[in-house]
Design a protein around this motif. Structure first.
Motif, PDB file in Angstrom:
ATOM      1  N   UNK A 466       1.104  -1.070   0.021  1.00 40.40           N
ATOM      2  CA  UNK A 466       0.061  -0.065   0.011  1.00 40.40           C
ATOM      3  C   UNK A 466       0.863   1.229  -0.026  1.00 40.40           C
ATOM      4  N   UNK A 467       0.558   2.130  -0.969  1.00 36.43           N
ATOM      5  CA  UNK A 467       1.241   3.594  -0.858  1.00 36.43           C
ATOM      6  C   UNK A 467       0.498   4.607  -1.130  1.00 36.43           C
ATOM      7  N   UNK A 468       0.762   5.790  -1.426  1.00 32.75           N
ATOM      8  CA  UNK A 468      -0.079   6.820  -1.675  1.00 32.75           C
ATOM      9  C   UNK A 468       0.192   7.308  -3.101  1.00 32.75           C
ATOM     10  N   UNK A 469       0.189   8.364  -3.264  1.00 33.21           N
ATOM     11  CA  UNK A 469       0.673   9.034  -4.891  1.00 33.21           C
ATOM     12  C   UNK A 469       2.130   8.962  -5.169  1.00 33.21           C
ATOM     13  N   UNK A 470       2.526   8.305  -6.155  1.00 29.16           N
ATOM     14  CA  UNK A 470       4.112   8.349  -6.588  1.00 29.16           C
ATOM     15  C   UNK A 470       4.159   8.828  -8.105  1.00 29.16           C
ATOM     16  N   UNK A 471       5.353   9.388  -8.392  1.00 32.99           N
ATOM     17  CA  UNK A 471       5.610   9.889  -9.661  1.00 32.99           C
ATOM     18  C   UNK A 471       7.029  10.068 -10.340  1.00 32.99           C
ATOM     19  N   UNK A 472       7.389  10.071 -11.398  1.00 37.13           N
ATOM     20  CA  UNK A 472       8.475  10.361 -11.929  1.00 37.13           C
ATOM     21  C   UNK A 472       8.284  11.619 -12.861  1.00 37.13           C
ATOM     22  N   UNK A 473       9.222  12.663 -12.813  1.00 34.81           N
ATOM     23  CA  UNK A 473       9.075  13.697 -13.799  1.00 34.81           C
ATOM     24  C   UNK A 473      10.196  14.024 -14.466  1.00 34.81           C
ATOM     25  N   UNK A 474      10.405  14.699 -15.541  1.00 31.28           N
ATOM     26  CA  UNK A 474      11.558  15.542 -16.167  1.00 31.28           C
ATOM     27  C   UNK A 474      11.228  16.365 -17.086  1.00 31.28           C
ATOM     28  N   UNK A 475      12.242  17.525 -17.190  1.00 31.52           N
ATOM     29  CA  UNK A 475      11.897  18.910 -17.821  1.00 31.52           C
ATOM     30  C   UNK A 475      12.976  18.416 -19.053  1.00 31.52           C
ATOM     31  N   UNK A 476      12.640  18.891 -20.189  1.00 31.74           N
ATOM     32  CA  UNK A 476      13.243  18.752 -21.714  1.00 31.74           C
ATOM     33  C   UNK A 476      12.836  19.718 -22.451  1.00 31.74           C
ATOM     34  N   UNK A 537       8.726  22.140 -31.368  1.00 35.55           N
ATOM     35  CA  UNK A 537       9.962  22.005 -31.411  1.00 35.55           C
ATOM     36  C   UNK A 537      10.595  23.443 -30.882  1.00 35.55           C
ATOM     37  N   UNK A 538      11.491  23.413 -30.186  1.00 29.59           N
ATOM     38  CA  UNK A 538      11.763  24.618 -29.272  1.00 29.59           C
ATOM     39  C   UNK A 538      11.451  24.780 -27.813  1.00 29.59           C
ATOM     40  N   UNK A 539      10.293  24.083 -27.834  1.00 30.21           N
ATOM     41  CA  UNK A 539       9.385  24.419 -26.436  1.00 30.21           C
ATOM     42  C   UNK A 539      10.220  23.598 -25.481  1.00 30.21           C
ATOM     43  N   UNK A 540      10.045  24.274 -24.138  1.00 30.56           N
ATOM     44  CA  UNK A 540      10.425  23.494 -23.089  1.00 30.56           C
ATOM     45  C   UNK A 540       9.288  22.596 -22.271  1.00 30.56           C
ATOM     46  N   UNK A 541       9.499  21.427 -22.052  1.00 34.44           N
ATOM     47  CA  UNK A 541       8.275  20.457 -21.464  1.00 34.44           C
ATOM     48  C   UNK A 541       8.701  19.878 -20.194  1.00 34.44           C
ATOM     49  N   UNK A 542       7.599  19.911 -19.369  1.00 30.21           N
ATOM     50  CA  UNK A 542       7.788  18.770 -18.251  1.00 30.21           C
ATOM     51  C   UNK A 542       6.946  17.696 -18.376  1.00 30.21           C
ATOM     52  N   UNK A 543       7.278  16.462 -18.320  1.00 31.90           N
ATOM     53  CA  UNK A 543       6.349  15.442 -18.448  1.00 31.90           C
ATOM     54  C   UNK A 543       6.361  14.688 -17.029  1.00 31.90           C
ATOM     55  N   UNK A 544       5.249  14.475 -16.437  1.00 32.83           N
ATOM     56  CA  UNK A 544       5.082  13.663 -15.233  1.00 32.83           C
ATOM     57  C   UNK A 544       4.071  12.611 -15.403  1.00 32.83           C
TER      58      UNK A 544
END
Length: 567
Positions: A466-476, A537-544
């Motif tokens: 059992x856990x709560x909310x977990x995530x991984x994120x990266x900005x590119x 293209x050229x924009x910065x994004x954060x994927x979570x």
């Protein structure tokens, strides 16, 4: 009073004629409306330095030059600019076009401007510039603009007309490139390095991840101490003007911890890009600075062989007053002006860093362009003096002193990660390193061999306990030619979507919008599926990538993610 009996077309023709006449003796190009001072259309322009040259040790001077041979039309006054006429000098649309930058960028970023002395009209002049070009308001009232002294208070220093012009130039260039960024103006008490350095530290302490410095002075042996006191801020992009006195090294552009910014002459042409650039050099005492530091060590990412210490510059942008930028400055000045100098280039590059996304926590962002040289416009023409080895003062293919690695071609070269062409722009998007390198995690997350879509490893987000909310994120930053980010997921969810789920969001840091690329999903035993989102293209994004468990024993929910790819 209006002109009721003359058609709008006739008014347009008449006004264009008046504007063209007003500029006939200045060497400016007119094409329906006056766009910019063009070096190819005039002899050497008449300019003045806004700040006098330093006369004392460790005293800095601003690096702004003002055209004195241009008289703006009478209509070009604050709040009275006709929509049929524009100020002379390049405006925001010109800079975005020349450097392939996205419009309406900068949301979520705070860019600090560090200058000496006070500009009492800073906010009102900024409003005039932004209003003229249709940029969103940036005021104290709406929280976009802040002005503080070097200690973070409101005990502003003595006003100075020269530095006020420099402040206007810096504020306007940041606005042109990153109009949705917040702007923090930090005014130091004097032009001494100690006060300006204190202002830099204050800017960083206030949370700015991008700090522009348009000043410089002679090098000396105390520079290494100043490096550590004022400019050693990992995770912050600090830009510094290379100088306006032609070939020769200056500090703090020579600091090993900053991005030193040289200057170019920028002209429209018939090429596919639509622009060309050369080294800015007017004469032996006026042009972009460059050279080999006498004191500062060479950063590990700088590999030119003819300078054993720090070489100047890293990158460049427009600085030639003959191809200068439009600026609104009313403190003991006439309002609309055409300014140049590497004081224009430094805030432009600070704005580009802001468009590219938040720097890596432990990074010195001056290294980023060296990893992505193909994402820059290589400047190969011109020199700023005579030197040996010649590349320190003469442009050529690859690295050179006056223009560094080149000028921006999008934002990829100024981001923590990225590629000059297709393929993944993420770090460890396949997780085959057996770690979550490049990702920021919350809750329970790990790389595992338990299940993988391809290869040996995938990312387990959540847990079989059992856990709560977990995530991984990266900005590119989306590379040139890319249009999509995609990933595979495999979910274990024995409950319902009301309580447990997987989801993924893609935030466009450049535009400030967020897209849900994987809506809340709860499946069990469905196997691997794929999801994708669109990129610019050229924009910065954060994927979570997220897995939500309600921490209830007996229906533990977790999600495998793998093969996160930009294409």
């Amino acid at each position: 009073m209006g002109i009721p009996h003359i058609s709008r077309a006739a008014q347009r023709t008449a006004l264009t004629g008046l504007v063209s006449l007003a500029f006939a003796t200045t060497g400016l190009v007119t094409a329906g409306s006056v766009q910019a001072a063009d070096a190819s259309a005039s002899t050497t322009p008449h300019v003045k330095r806004l700040c006098s040259q330093p006369t004392k040790h460790r005293l800095m001077a601003c690096k702004a030059l003002a055209r004195t041979d241009i008289v703006q039309p009478h209509a070009l006054t604050v709040n009275a600019v006709s929509p049929l006429a524009v100020p002379s000098g390049y405006g925001p649309s010109d800079l975005l076009s020349a450097y392939n930058l996205p419009a309406n960028g900068g949301a979520g970023a705070t860019i600090a401007i560090v200058d000496a002395q006070d500009d009492p009209n800073a906010e009102s002049d900024l409003a005039a510039y932004r209003s003229q070009y249709g940029l969103p308001a940036c005021t104290t009232a709406n929280g976009c603009f802040s002005k503080i002294d070097q200690n973070g208070g409101t005990n502003y220093p003595t006003a100075d007309a020269g530095w006020a012009g420099e402040i206007s130039l810096d504020l306007d260039m940041v606005s042109a490139v990153a109009p949705n960024a917040h702007i923090l103006l930090v005014e130091s008490s004097t032009a001494n390095m100690s006060d300006l350095g204190t202002a830099v530290n204050t800017a960083v302490a206030q949370g700015a991840k991008y700090v522009s410095n348009s000043y410089g002075g002679s090098e000396d042996s105390s520079d290494l101490t100043a490096d550590n006191q004022y400019f050693k801020h990992p995770g912050v992009a600090i830009t510094v003007s290379a100088g306006d006195s032609a070939y020769g090294a200056e500090y703090p552009a020579a600091s090993q911890y900053v991005t030193s910014v040289g200057g170019t002459a920028l002209k429209r042409d018939s090429s596919a890009r639509g622009w060309s650039e050369s080294v800015w050099h007017t004469n032996s005492t006026e042009g972009t600075g460059s050279g080999c530091s006498a004191y500062d060590p060479k950063p590990s990412w700088q590999t030119d062989s003819g300078c054993s210490k720090r070489a100047i510059s890293d990158v460049s942008a427009v600085a030639d007053p003959a191809t200068g930028v439009a600026v609104y400055d009313s403190y003991q000045a006439s309002g609309w002006n055409v300014y140049g100098g590497t004081s224009a280039a430094a805030p432009i590059i600070a704005g580009v860093y802001a468009l590219a996304g938040t720097p890596g926590t432990g990074d010195y962002p001056s290294k980023y362009p060296y990893a992505h040289t193909g994402a820059l416009n290589d400047v190969t023409v011109g020199s700023n003096g005579t030197c040996s080895p010649t590349y320190l003062c003469t442009a050529g293919s690859g690295y050179d002193g006056p223009t560094g690695l080149g000028t921006p071609n999008g934002t990829t070269a100024f981001a923590t990660s990225g590629s000059t062409s297709g393929g993944s722009a993420l770090t460890n998007g396949t997780f085959e390193a057996g770690t979550l390198s490049g990702w920021t995690s919350t809750g329970s997350a790990t790389a595992t061999t338990d299940a993988a879509h391809s290869g040996s490893y995938g990312a387990l987000v959540g847990s079989s306990s059992p856990t709560n909310t977990s995530s991984i994120a990266q900005t590119f930053t989306a590379p040139t030619g890319s249009s999509k980010v995609s990933f595979a997921y495999d979910m274990t969810c024995p409950d319902t979507v009301a309580y447990d789920w997987a989801t993924a969001t893609l935030k466009d840091n450049t535009s400030g919008t967020t897209t849900t690329v994987l809506p809340k999903t709860c499946t069990n035993g469905a196997g691997w599926k794929t999801a994708s989102g669109s990129l610019t293209a050229g924009h910065s994004y954060t994927l979570t990538l997220t897995s939500k468990d309600d921490n209830y024993a007996g229906d533990e929910t977790y999600t495998y993610y793998d093969d996160v790819t930009v294409s």
